[in-house]
Design a protein around this motif. Structure first.
Motif, PDB file in Angstrom:
ATOM      1  N   LYS A  78       0.704  -1.114   0.177  1.00  0.00           N
ATOM      2  CA  LYS A  78       0.071  -0.329  -0.178  1.00  0.00           C
ATOM      3  C   LYS A  78       0.769   1.417   0.270  1.00  0.00           C
ATOM      4  CE  LYS A  78      -3.645   2.511   2.355  1.00  0.00           C
ATOM      5  NZ  LYS A  78      -4.665   2.346   3.960  1.00  0.00           N
ATOM      6  N   LYS A  80       3.178   4.822   0.165  1.00  0.00           N
ATOM      7  CA  LYS A  80       3.161   5.580   1.116  1.00  0.00           C
ATOM      8  C   LYS A  80       3.477   7.145   1.352  1.00  0.00           C
ATOM      9  CE  LYS A  80       4.229   1.105   4.476  1.00  0.00           C
ATOM     10  NZ  LYS A  80       4.486   0.658   3.512  1.00  0.00           N
ATOM     11  N   GLU A  82       3.616   9.418  -1.896  1.00  0.00           N
ATOM     12  CA  GLU A  82       3.308  10.282  -3.679  1.00  0.00           C
ATOM     13  C   GLU A  82       4.627  11.336  -3.564  1.00  0.00           C
ATOM     14  OE1 GLU A  82      -0.075  11.796  -5.901  1.00  0.00           O
ATOM     15  OE2 GLU A  82      -0.449  11.398  -4.712  1.00  0.00           O
ATOM     16  N   HIS A  93      -6.864  12.060  -7.633  1.00  0.00           N
ATOM     17  CA  HIS A  93      -7.040  12.588  -5.972  1.00  0.00           C
ATOM     18  C   HIS A  93      -5.540  11.833  -5.673  1.00  0.00           C
ATOM     19  CE1 HIS A  93     -10.514  15.073  -6.204  1.00  0.00           C
ATOM     20  NE2 HIS A  93     -10.998  13.837  -7.082  1.00  0.00           N
ATOM     21  N   ALA A  94      -5.064  12.181  -4.327  1.00  0.00           N
ATOM     22  CA  ALA A  94      -3.812  12.482  -3.209  1.00  0.00           C
ATOM     23  C   ALA A  94      -4.772  10.527  -2.547  1.00  0.00           C
ATOM     24  CB  ALA A  94      -3.263  12.954  -2.076  1.00  0.00           C
ATOM     25  N   GLY A  95      -3.853   9.483  -2.407  1.00  0.00           N
ATOM     26  CA  GLY A  95      -4.656   8.622  -1.819  1.00  0.00           C
ATOM     27  C   GLY A  95      -4.927   8.822  -0.233  1.00  0.00           C
ATOM     28  N   GLU A  96      -5.416   8.488   0.414  1.00  0.00           N
ATOM     29  CA  GLU A  96      -5.780   8.604   2.026  1.00  0.00           C
ATOM     30  C   GLU A  96      -4.778   8.064   2.852  1.00  0.00           C
ATOM     31  OE1 GLU A  96      -8.643   6.695   5.165  1.00  0.00           O
ATOM     32  OE2 GLU A  96      -9.988   7.154   3.156  1.00  0.00           O
ATOM     33  N   GLY A  97      -4.163   9.129   3.843  1.00  0.00           N
ATOM     34  CA  GLY A  97      -2.961   8.886   3.986  1.00  0.00           C
ATOM     35  C   GLY A  97      -1.738   8.502   3.281  1.00  0.00           C
ATOM     36  N   GLN A  99       1.568  10.009   2.057  1.00  0.00           N
ATOM     37  CA  GLN A  99       2.842  11.741   2.837  1.00  0.00           C
ATOM     38  C   GLN A  99       2.623  12.601   0.734  1.00  0.00           C
ATOM     39  OE1 GLN A  99       6.475  11.144   4.228  1.00  0.00           O
ATOM     40  NE2 GLN A  99       6.990  13.006   3.922  1.00  0.00           N
ATOM     41  N   GLN A 100       2.483  13.569   0.658  1.00  0.00           N
ATOM     42  CA  GLN A 100       2.823  13.905  -0.518  1.00  0.00           C
ATOM     43  C   GLN A 100       4.158  14.958  -0.476  1.00  0.00           C
ATOM     44  OE1 GLN A 100      -0.260  13.563  -2.760  1.00  0.00           O
ATOM     45  NE2 GLN A 100      -0.384  11.883  -1.107  1.00  0.00           N
TER      46      GLN A 100
END
Length: 110
Positions: A78, A80, A82, A93-97, A99-100
């Motif tokens: 999964k 961690k 991006e 959209h950004a994945g939930e949880g 780090q961007q």
């Protein structure tokens, strides 16, 4: 547009079959860090299996799609982080949880 990969130590990477069918292509042009990146791909179908970079000696970056265990996709694989979030298309959209990071995580986000 985007790719999903994960990093493993070379010692943890084992080919079950097909290693003899892999071809390589290396490049340094266009790599923001200046490292040389070598793509390892299937010489029969062209699928990119993994990459290796001179910036990460002893490590390999397999493509997530090369793993056929869906349990791993929901757990250990999964995302961690991006990277290059600033370049994400507006409809994704950004994945939930997750780090961007604006740029390359490994160069401090630049």
């Amino acid at each position: 547009m985007f790719a999903s990969g994960f990093i493993v130590n070379d010692s943890a990477l084992h080919h079950l079959k097909g290693e003899d069918k892999l071809a390589t292509f290396s490049r340094q042009e266009g790599i923001s860090t200046g490292n040389t990146v070598t793509n390892h791909f299937c010489s029969v179908c062209g699928t990119l299996m993994y990459r290796r970079s001179s910036g990460f000696p002893g490590m390999t970056v397999p493509r997530i799609g090369t793993v056929d265990n869906l349990e791993l996709h929901s757990t250990k694989l999964k995302p961690k982080i991006e990277q290059f979030a600033k370049d994400r298309v507006e409809w994704l959209h950004a994945g939930e949880g997750v780090q961007q990071v604006e740029g390359n995580f490994f160069t401090g986000g630049k």
